[in-house]
Design a protein around this motif. Structure first.
Motif, mmCIF file in Angstrom:
data_model
loop_
_atom_site.group_PDB
_atom_site.id
_atom_site.type_symbol
_atom_site.label_atom_id
_atom_site.label_comp_id
_atom_site.label_asym_id
_atom_site.label_seq_id
_atom_site.Cartn_x
_atom_site.Cartn_y
_atom_site.Cartn_z
ATOM 1 N N ALA A 153 1.890 11.044 -8.506
ATOM 2 C CA ALA A 153 1.978 9.609 -8.791
ATOM 3 C C ALA A 153 2.934 9.402 -9.966
ATOM 4 O O ALA A 153 3.086 10.279 -10.816
ATOM 5 N N ASP A 154 3.572 8.239 -9.983
ATOM 6 C CA ASP A 154 4.405 7.917 -11.142
ATOM 7 C C ASP A 154 3.531 7.591 -12.345
ATOM 8 O O ASP A 154 3.882 7.881 -13.484
ATOM 9 N N ASP A 155 2.377 6.980 -12.067
ATOM 10 C CA ASP A 155 1.474 6.578 -13.133
ATOM 11 C C ASP A 155 0.104 6.347 -12.525
ATOM 12 O O ASP A 155 0.010 5.836 -11.404
ATOM 13 N N VAL A 156 -0.947 6.745 -13.218
ATOM 14 C CA VAL A 156 -2.298 6.439 -12.756
ATOM 15 C C VAL A 156 -2.808 5.257 -13.562
ATOM 16 O O VAL A 156 -2.418 5.053 -14.706
ATOM 17 N N ASP A 157 -3.686 4.479 -12.937
ATOM 18 C CA ASP A 157 -4.134 3.240 -13.562
ATOM 19 C C ASP A 157 -5.617 3.341 -13.890
ATOM 20 O O ASP A 157 -5.995 4.059 -14.792
ATOM 21 N N VAL A 158 -6.464 2.685 -13.116
ATOM 22 C CA VAL A 158 -7.885 2.597 -13.440
ATOM 23 C C VAL A 158 -8.735 2.692 -12.187
ATOM 24 O O VAL A 158 -8.237 2.602 -11.068
ATOM 25 N N VAL A 159 -10.031 2.828 -12.411
ATOM 26 C CA VAL A 159 -11.007 2.667 -11.348
ATOM 27 C C VAL A 159 -11.506 1.231 -11.452
ATOM 28 O O VAL A 159 -11.904 0.783 -12.534
ATOM 29 N N THR A 160 -11.456 0.504 -10.342
ATOM 30 C CA THR A 160 -11.792 -0.911 -10.388
ATOM 31 C C THR A 160 -12.228 -1.415 -9.020
ATOM 32 O O THR A 160 -11.957 -0.783 -8.007
ATOM 33 N N LYS A 161 -12.874 -2.547 -9.012
ATOM 34 C CA LYS A 161 -13.079 -3.279 -7.761
ATOM 35 C C LYS A 161 -11.838 -4.134 -7.574
ATOM 36 O O LYS A 161 -11.197 -4.530 -8.543
ATOM 37 N N LEU A 162 -11.479 -4.403 -6.336
ATOM 38 C CA LEU A 162 -10.280 -5.190 -6.053
ATOM 39 C C LEU A 162 -10.667 -6.498 -5.382
ATOM 40 O O LEU A 162 -11.577 -6.523 -4.555
ATOM 41 N N GLU A 163 -9.945 -7.545 -5.735
ATOM 42 C CA GLU A 163 -10.120 -8.829 -5.077
ATOM 43 C C GLU A 163 -9.596 -8.712 -3.654
ATOM 44 O O GLU A 163 -8.529 -8.140 -3.419
ATOM 45 N N LYS A 164 -10.344 -9.230 -2.707
ATOM 46 C CA LYS A 164 -9.955 -9.153 -1.302
ATOM 47 C C LYS A 164 -8.830 -10.153 -1.029
ATOM 48 O O LYS A 164 -8.891 -11.305 -1.449
ATOM 49 N N VAL A 165 -7.799 -9.688 -0.327
ATOM 50 C CA VAL A 165 -6.688 -10.547 0.051
ATOM 51 C C VAL A 165 -6.603 -10.569 1.568
ATOM 52 O O VAL A 165 -6.298 -9.542 2.181
ATOM 53 N N PRO A 166 -6.904 -11.709 2.189
ATOM 54 C CA PRO A 166 -6.735 -11.767 3.646
ATOM 55 C C PRO A 166 -5.252 -11.671 3.982
ATOM 56 O O PRO A 166 -4.419 -12.265 3.306
ATOM 57 N N SER A 167 -4.941 -10.900 5.000
ATOM 58 C CA SER A 167 -3.539 -10.706 5.343
ATOM 59 C C SER A 167 -3.387 -10.522 6.841
ATOM 60 O O SER A 167 -4.146 -9.797 7.468
ATOM 61 N N ASP A 168 -2.387 -11.185 7.384
ATOM 62 C CA ASP A 168 -2.057 -11.005 8.794
ATOM 63 C C ASP A 168 -1.166 -9.790 8.993
ATOM 64 O O ASP A 168 -1.047 -9.264 10.082
ATOM 65 N N SER A 169 -0.502 -9.375 7.921
ATOM 66 C CA SER A 169 0.431 -8.262 8.036
ATOM 67 C C SER A 169 0.272 -7.328 6.849
ATOM 68 O O SER A 169 0.242 -7.769 5.712
ATOM 69 N N ILE A 170 0.155 -6.033 7.137
ATOM 70 C CA ILE A 170 0.135 -5.040 6.060
ATOM 71 C C ILE A 170 1.286 -4.067 6.262
ATOM 72 O O ILE A 170 1.216 -2.910 5.930
ATOM 73 N N ALA A 171 2.376 -4.588 6.824
ATOM 74 C CA ALA A 171 3.492 -3.729 7.205
ATOM 75 C C ALA A 171 4.427 -3.403 6.044
ATOM 76 O O ALA A 171 5.263 -2.541 6.172
ATOM 77 N N TYR A 172 4.296 -4.079 4.921
ATOM 78 C CA TYR A 172 5.213 -3.795 3.826
ATOM 79 C C TYR A 172 4.646 -2.682 2.947
ATOM 80 O O TYR A 172 3.458 -2.432 2.916
ATOM 81 N N GLY A 173 5.542 -2.004 2.254
ATOM 82 C CA GLY A 173 5.124 -0.955 1.337
ATOM 83 C C GLY A 173 4.787 0.361 2.008
ATOM 84 O O GLY A 173 4.167 1.218 1.408
ATOM 85 N N THR A 174 5.182 0.516 3.266
ATOM 86 C CA THR A 174 4.870 1.755 3.972
ATOM 87 C C THR A 174 6.096 2.236 4.728
ATOM 88 O O THR A 174 7.134 1.600 4.727
ATOM 89 N N VAL A 175 5.920 3.336 5.392
ATOM 90 C CA VAL A 175 6.972 3.883 6.237
ATOM 91 C C VAL A 175 7.206 2.913 7.394
ATOM 92 O O VAL A 175 6.243 2.406 7.966
ATOM 93 N N PRO A 176 8.461 2.653 7.765
ATOM 94 C CA PRO A 176 8.694 1.779 8.921
ATOM 95 C C PRO A 176 7.926 2.279 10.136
ATOM 96 O O PRO A 176 7.869 3.476 10.399
#
Length: 157
Positions: A98-121
């Motif tokens: 990893a470039d940097d490690v952050d924290v252990v946390t709960k995450l706010e839920k984000v409804p999304s129709d697309s999760i295609a960004y930020g990954t391999v095509p």
């Protein structure tokens, strides 16, 4: 307006400028980089293996797999040691640079129709959900799917 949170706690980390997360129960520890043994003819994102308390652990650079620009000097970066459950087999230990490690946390839920960004095509299945932390989107990775993809690519070669 009511804010809903994802039920699990997540370990957050950065690859390049993007924040990612994995379930905290899959994280064994975070280590400072130690000497790797390179594996000849390995895939470019498989950086080598490391001896961690007598176990040989494969180290993967997801930045290379995802096509993210990052420091080539990996010797000063943290390694997240994960344990990935395998159906009908023993869990697999995998180290993630990893470039940097952050924290252990709960995450706010984000409804999304697309999760295609930020990954391999054509591999949006690498991300199983999107969360939000401090106003920033966090891509929650599906490590078993990523591991299956790596194993498929190894078997092809």
């Amino acid at each position: 307006m009511e804010t809903s949170f994802l039920t699990d706690e997540y370990f957050t980390f950065n690859l390049g400028t993007v924040m990612y997360a994995i379930k905290v129960d899959g994280v064994k520890e975070v280590l400072n980089f130690e000497k790797l043994t390179k594996v000849p003819k390995a895939l470019p994102y498989l950086k080598g293996v490391m001896n961690i308390r007598g176990s040989v652990v494969t180290i993967v650079d997801l930045r290379v797999l995802f096509g993210i620009e990052g420091s080539q000097d990996i010797e000063h970066l943290p390694i997240i040691v994960t344990e990935i459950p395998r159906p009908n087999d023993a869990d697999l230990t995998l180290g993630i640079i990893a470039d940097d490690v952050d924290v252990v946390t709960k995450l706010e839920k984000v409804p999304s129709d697309s999760i295609a960004y930020g990954t391999v095509p054509h591999r949006n299945d690498f991300v199983k959900a999107i969360g939000k932390k401090d106003g920033k989107f966090v891509l929650i990775l599906d490590l078993p799917v990523i591991l299956d993809s790596i194993e498929e690519e190894i078997n092809k070669n």
